[in-house]
Write a protein that holds these residues in place. Structure first.
Motif, short mmCIF file in Angstrom:
data_model
loop_
_atom_site.label_atom_id
_atom_site.label_comp_id
_atom_site.label_asym_id
_atom_site.label_seq_id
_atom_site.Cartn_x
_atom_site.Cartn_y
_atom_site.Cartn_z
N UNK A 70 0.82 -1.21 0.00
CA UNK A 70 0.00 0.00 0.00
C UNK A 70 0.85 1.26 0.00
N UNK A 71 1.92 1.28 0.81
CA UNK A 71 2.76 2.48 0.86
C UNK A 71 3.55 2.67 -0.43
N UNK A 72 4.00 1.59 -1.04
CA UNK A 72 4.68 1.71 -2.33
C UNK A 72 3.71 2.24 -3.38
N UNK A 73 2.48 1.71 -3.41
CA UNK A 73 1.49 2.17 -4.38
C UNK A 73 1.16 3.66 -4.17
N UNK A 74 1.01 4.07 -2.92
CA UNK A 74 0.75 5.48 -2.65
C UNK A 74 1.94 6.36 -3.02
N UNK A 75 3.14 5.86 -2.79
CA UNK A 75 4.34 6.63 -3.14
C UNK A 75 4.44 6.81 -4.65
N UNK A 95 12.65 16.88 -6.89
CA UNK A 95 12.54 15.47 -6.47
C UNK A 95 12.70 15.35 -4.96
N UNK A 96 13.62 16.10 -4.38
CA UNK A 96 13.84 16.04 -2.93
C UNK A 96 12.67 16.67 -2.17
N UNK A 97 12.04 17.67 -2.76
CA UNK A 97 10.83 18.23 -2.15
C UNK A 97 9.72 17.17 -2.15
N UNK A 98 9.63 16.41 -3.25
CA UNK A 98 8.64 15.33 -3.30
C UNK A 98 8.93 14.29 -2.23
N UNK A 99 10.21 13.96 -2.05
CA UNK A 99 10.57 12.96 -1.03
C UNK A 99 10.12 13.44 0.35
N UNK A 100 10.32 14.70 0.64
CA UNK A 100 9.88 15.25 1.92
C UNK A 100 8.36 15.23 2.04
N UNK A 101 7.69 15.65 0.96
CA UNK A 101 6.22 15.61 0.94
C UNK A 101 5.72 14.18 1.13
N UNK A 102 6.32 13.22 0.43
CA UNK A 102 5.89 11.83 0.50
C UNK A 102 6.11 11.25 1.90
N UNK A 104 6.09 12.90 4.78
CA UNK A 104 5.05 13.46 5.65
C UNK A 104 3.70 12.84 5.32
N UNK A 105 3.40 12.69 4.05
CA UNK A 105 2.15 12.08 3.58
C UNK A 105 1.97 10.68 4.16
N UNK A 106 3.02 9.86 4.10
CA UNK A 106 2.93 8.48 4.59
C UNK A 106 2.87 8.43 6.12
N UNK A 107 3.56 9.33 6.79
CA UNK A 107 3.50 9.36 8.26
C UNK A 107 2.10 9.73 8.73
N UNK A 108 1.49 10.70 8.06
CA UNK A 108 0.13 11.11 8.43
C UNK A 108 -0.87 9.97 8.17
N UNK A 113 -3.37 3.35 7.39
CA UNK A 113 -2.81 2.26 6.59
C UNK A 113 -2.63 0.99 7.41
N UNK A 114 -2.25 1.13 8.67
CA UNK A 114 -2.10 -0.04 9.53
C UNK A 114 -3.44 -0.73 9.74
N UNK A 115 -4.48 0.03 9.95
CA UNK A 115 -5.82 -0.54 10.13
C UNK A 115 -6.33 -1.14 8.82
N UNK A 116 -6.12 -0.44 7.71
CA UNK A 116 -6.55 -0.95 6.42
C UNK A 116 -5.85 -2.26 6.09
#
Length: 152
Positions: A70-75, A95-102, A104-108, A113-116
């Motif tokens: 799921x996290x790879x697909x979202x990334x 690209x590095x801005x995207x990495x930072x955004x991604x 934060x996105x995955x942490x939020x 995602x754990x429940x899903x």
């Protein structure tokens, strides 16, 4: 007085973290929260149909693979969206801005995602039973060893 019929499909049941057997009861005791202590607190059995949620010791080990996919697909999806909307270049740091955004996105999204992942995992092993009122859930008591529960 007749009970209201709930016609929840597979996807809605999984996304809403409902019992895969009756598609009515909630799998988790509490709503999703950033406090991880209560986030994965599951009901021992479905409050509606009685289906056990802990089918055997270590049953939810496989959810780590589901969560990974799921996290790879979202990334990948967020990278494609970033590329289409903002663009990528070797000449700047987008690209590095995207990495930072991604990150934060995955942490939020991690509590959800754990429940899903757990909801998806149990749905692959417990099938929907439209006649769940007449049929009892499968007895899994011989697969549960209370001394080994939580030893992961």
């Amino acid at each position: 007085m007749s009970e209201k019929k709930v016609h929840r499909g597979y996807l809605a049941s999984v996304m809403g973290c409902h019992c895969p057997r009756c598609r009515k009861g909630k799998l988790f005791q509490y709503p999703p929260t950033i406090k991880l202590k209560n986030n994965l607190a599951m009901n021992k059995t479905c409050p509606v149909c009685g289906q056990a949620t802990e089918i055997e010791v270590g049953f939810y080990y496989g959810t780590s693979y589901v969560s990974y996919v799921l996290t790879v697909a979202l990334s990948v999806a967020s990278l494609v969206a970033w590329w289409v909307i903002i663009g990528l270049s070797v000449n700047d740091n987008r690209f590095f801005y995207w990495m930072g955004f991604n990150a934060i996105f995955l942490i939020v999204l991690q509590p959800w995602l754990m429940r899903l992942s757990r909801s998806l995992w149990i749905s692959w092993f417990v099938k929907y039973d439209p006649d769940w009122r007449e049929n009892k859930p499968v007895d899994v008591s011989e697969r549960i060893n209370e001394d080994q529960a939580g030893n992961w």
